[in-house]
Design an enzyme around this catalytic site. Structure first.
Site, PDB file in Angstrom:
ATOM      1  CG  ASP A 120      -8.088   0.096   3.366  1.00 20.09           C
ATOM      2  OD1 ASP A 120      -8.990  -0.709   2.621  1.00 20.09           O
ATOM      3  OD2 ASP A 120      -7.077   0.034   3.263  1.00 20.09           O
TER       4      ASP A 120
ATOM      5  CE  LYS B  42      -4.075  -2.090   2.070  1.00 18.99           C
ATOM      6  NZ  LYS B  42      -5.034  -1.872   3.072  1.00 18.99           N
TER       7      LYS B  42
END
Ligand code: NDP
Length: 277
Positions: free
Chosen positions: A101, A65
């Site tokens: 997220d 990420k």
């Protein structure tokens, strides 16, 4: 066929291909979605190759990420704030990096769990990637107070400092776990990696206000050590992160396809499978 993929290492366990296939079926989108294992030193090459083959977008998972954040040519504000990217979209204007997220977490809390963040006192445990992704969306939901607590207090303090720079009026505090003594919260979110090791963060007792929700970002067939401890410590409601997983996927899908899928039947199907049904 429009192509999408999730890239990670490991990746075999990923539920994303199934979730996106269910979304595509439901919304009548013609697309494929595959899981790609990238070598630990080969993330950028894997992305470039998928893009060169006509891929339109990717989800990015552990441990890439941060690399995806560095690789993206443009960033959404929430990805910039998080310093991490879990969604890439390849378009005419270059490679866009987003982080869905935190929005997935907020949507799970508010929509699926009917839990009101506005005016609530919220405790976020952890200062790693998941906590970073959650902070801006949580703050945007206008809690009365948001405390970040971490086993290593300095990391929580640094994170709070970073986000105070982005949202100076935010009711944001930070401390180590001991600093939570005497405080109580309406919503306690576990964004530490403790559950991966079947451990629970060592928290003072009495942090759960009456009617409070304990939420673990981790999900599984059985309650995590954090949720078991929260139940004993008086949390009124317990929830795991399966809803967050489905909701973050829906945010990515909406970014790519311009259509928001109905997550309720997809979450129900995943829950059924997790329970072995
Ligand atoms: P990181 O490795 O970045 O998290 C590290 C954090 O966990 C640090 O704050 C660390 O504290 C803390 N920590 C680790 N072990 C312990 C322990 N035994 N006790 C207390 N604190 C501990 O992981 P991520 O942020 O990427 O992920 C965190 C969790 O969120 C994972 O369970 C992951 O599965 C879940 N997740 C779920 C998603 C979903 O869609 N449901 C999406 C993303 C993540 P210190 O700084 O002191 O080392």
């Amino acid at each position: 066929m429009d192509r999408y993929a999730v890239v990670g290492n490991p990746i075999a366990h990923s539920k994303s291909p199934q979730i996106h296939r269910l979304f595509a079926e439901q919304t009548g989108q013609t697309m494929s979605y595959e899981a790609l294992l990238a070598p630990l030193d080969g993330f950028a090459e894997t992305v470039a190759s998928f893009r060169a083959q006509g891929g339109l977008g990717m989800n990015v998972t552990v441990p890439f990420k941060l690399e995806a954040h560095a690789l993206a040519e443009r960033l959404t504000p929430r990805a910039q704030a998080a310093g991490a990217v879990n969604t890439l979209a390849f378009g005419d204007e270059g490679m866009l990096g987003d982080n869905t997220d935190g929005a997935g977490l907020v949507r799970d809390l508010e929509h699926n769990l009917d839990c009101r963040l506005a005016g609530a006192s919220v405790l976020l445990l952890g200062a790693g990637g998941a906590a970073r992704g959650a902070l801006l969306p949580l703050l945007s939901s206008r809690p009365k107070k948001l405390v970040i607590a971490n086993r290593t207090p300095g990391k929580a303090l640094a994170l709070a400092e970073h986000f105070r720079g982005l949202a100076p009026q935010a009711p944001l505090e930070a401390c180590g776990f001991e600093g939570l003594a005497g405080l109580d919260f309406d919503i306690v979110i576990n964004a530490t990696a403790a559950s991966l090791a079947a451990e629970a963060p060592e928290l003072p007792p009495a942090i759960y206000a009456s009617g409070s929700l304990a939420y673990d970002m981790m999900y599984g067939a059985t309650p995590t050590a954090f949720l078991v401890a929260a139940d004993r410590a008086g949390a009124a409601r317990l929830a795991d992160g399966l809803g967050m997983l489905v909701e973050q996927a829906a945010e990515s899908f909406a970014l790519w396809r311009g259509v928001r899928p109905d997550t309720t039947p997809v979450l129900a199907e995943l829950r059924r499978q997790l329970a072995g049904g």
